[in-house]
Scaffold this motif. Structure first.
Motif, PDB file in Angstrom:
ATOM      1  N   LEU A 255       0.828  -1.204   0.000  1.00  0.00           N
ATOM      2  CA  LEU A 255       0.000   0.000   0.000  1.00  0.00           C
ATOM      3  C   LEU A 255       0.863   1.254   0.000  1.00  0.00           C
ATOM      4  O   LEU A 255       0.610   2.204  -0.751  1.00  0.00           O
ATOM      5  N   LEU A 256       1.919   1.242   0.811  1.00  0.00           N
ATOM      6  CA  LEU A 256       2.807   2.398   0.908  1.00  0.00           C
ATOM      7  C   LEU A 256       3.534   2.649  -0.412  1.00  0.00           C
ATOM      8  O   LEU A 256       3.649   3.793  -0.871  1.00  0.00           O
ATOM      9  N   MET A 257       3.998   1.574  -1.049  1.00  0.00           N
ATOM     10  CA  MET A 257       4.691   1.734  -2.327  1.00  0.00           C
ATOM     11  C   MET A 257       3.763   2.256  -3.407  1.00  0.00           C
ATOM     12  O   MET A 257       4.151   3.071  -4.246  1.00  0.00           O
TER      13      MET A 257
ATOM     14  N   ARG B 196       2.185   5.272  -7.683  1.00  0.00           N
ATOM     15  CA  ARG B 196       0.934   5.501  -8.418  1.00  0.00           C
ATOM     16  C   ARG B 196       0.833   4.601  -9.650  1.00  0.00           C
ATOM     17  O   ARG B 196       0.450   5.033 -10.737  1.00  0.00           O
ATOM     18  N   ILE B 197       1.159   3.343  -9.480  1.00  0.00           N
ATOM     19  CA  ILE B 197       1.127   2.390 -10.573  1.00  0.00           C
ATOM     20  C   ILE B 197      -0.299   2.126 -11.048  1.00  0.00           C
ATOM     21  O   ILE B 197      -0.521   1.542 -12.113  1.00  0.00           O
TER      22      ILE B 197
ATOM     23  N   VAL C  43       8.795   9.005   5.497  1.00  0.00           N
ATOM     24  CA  VAL C  43       9.728   8.901   4.372  1.00  0.00           C
ATOM     25  C   VAL C  43       8.963   8.888   3.054  1.00  0.00           C
ATOM     26  O   VAL C  43       9.344   9.554   2.083  1.00  0.00           O
ATOM     27  N   ALA C  44       7.858   8.135   3.012  1.00  0.00           N
ATOM     28  CA  ALA C  44       7.040   8.075   1.801  1.00  0.00           C
ATOM     29  C   ALA C  44       6.447   9.444   1.469  1.00  0.00           C
ATOM     30  O   ALA C  44       6.438   9.859   0.298  1.00  0.00           O
TER      31      ALA C  44
ATOM     32  N   SER D 148       9.659   4.524  -4.592  1.00  0.00           N
ATOM     33  CA  SER D 148       8.937   3.437  -3.922  1.00  0.00           C
ATOM     34  C   SER D 148       9.864   2.255  -3.643  1.00  0.00           C
ATOM     35  O   SER D 148       9.737   1.585  -2.605  1.00  0.00           O
ATOM     36  N   GLN D 149      10.810   1.997  -4.538  1.00  0.00           N
ATOM     37  CA  GLN D 149      11.787   0.929  -4.312  1.00  0.00           C
ATOM     38  C   GLN D 149      12.670   1.252  -3.103  1.00  0.00           C
ATOM     39  O   GLN D 149      12.994   0.369  -2.304  1.00  0.00           O
TER      40      GLN D 149
END
Length: 272
Positions: free
Chosen positions: A97-99, A104-105, A140-141, A226-227
């Motif tokens: 969810l965070l990634m 925004r894939i 961080v996100a 995101s990585q």
């Protein structure tokens, strides 16, 4: 995540026209059945099957341009059968969810619902598990989003709110004590080393021509951000000592599987 986004993603995930989805559902079912047979516990079998599916899902987020690498990861994640330790499914779901908030894939714009629902889930996990790393990684996100250019009012307000919660929890509840390097075992050390080594590979993978769920090109900065969030999360949770053996095996399978896939591709290209 908005209801429309969630339904679109789930709909695509179960669409039988996508052969890769049929394959991963088959592997998931196989893992669940084998886990049930080997352990004699249906619930543990479901956990093992879920671990295979979630490891595949993580790999698809980390390496969205190469669908086959996720299947290498899924096969390696069968290593969780070596241990009867549970898998923290909610942790993996939260990481996904965070990634997705960052990369925004889905192809949809970030909304207030996306941020608030992710923040709410983060706060729940942070206080229920007495672990402020969840809030730290959410910060961080959010910082990643601001750097990317997402500077809407609800993003900025949520960042300020998270800082207050993080400081409060860190000061009054959780001091974030990490394990020393001397306490690292072979599995933990291998996971940390491979996670650090994965960052240059992630940077290269983020430069690929990646399309979102609406077949539009995704920014490489978003993918790499995101990585990095994922890599930092694994490093911090590992050093904090909050990952079970099977948690570590899952994330080791994710990182090692992606590495092995791209290494084998390079060897094949070099040979032929």
């Amino acid at each position: 995540m908005k209801k429309d986004d969630l339904m679109f993603t789930l709909g695509r995930a179960i669409d039988m026209r996508y052969k890769s989805n049929i394959m991963i559902l088959g592997l998931t079912l196989m893992a669940a059945i084998l886990g049930w047979i080997f352990t004699g516990e249906g619930v543990l079998g479901l956990y093992l099957g879920g671990g295979v599916f979630l490891s595949w899902a993580l790999a698809r987020e980390l390496d969205p341009a190469h669908a086959l690498s996720a299947f290498v990861v899924a096969i390696l994640s069968f290593s969780t059968f070596l241990s009867t330790n549970p898998i923290q499914v909610t942790l993996i779901f939260w990481l996904l969810l965070l990634m997705r908030v960052v990369n925004r894939i889905t192809g949809k714009k970030l909304t207030l619902v996306d941020v608030v629902s992710t923040l709410g889930f983060t706060v729940f996990l942070s206080f229920s598990r007495e672990n402020s790393l969840y809030l730290l990684l959410f910060m961080v996100a959010i910082v990643s989003l601001v750097i990317i250019g997402e500077r809407s009012m609800f993003v900025l307000i949520s960042s300020s709110f998270t800082v207050i919660l993080f400081l409060g929890q860190t000061i009054f509840m959780d001091s974030l004590s990490f394990i020393s390097l001397g306490e690292l075992d072979y599995l933990t050390g291998s996971l940390l080393i491979l996670t650090f080594l994965s960052v240059p590979l992630f940077w290269k993978l983020s430069k690929a021509n990646i399309l979102d769920d609406l077949d539009k090109k995704v920014s490489s900065v978003r993918i790499f951000s995101s990585q990095l969030v994922y890599a930092l999360a694994i490093i911090l949770f590992t050093l904090y000592g909050s990952l079970t053996i099977n948690d570590q095996l899952i994330h080791l399978a994710v990182i090692l599987g992606i590495m092995l896939y791209h290494l084998s591709v390079r060897v094949f290209i070099f040979k032929y």
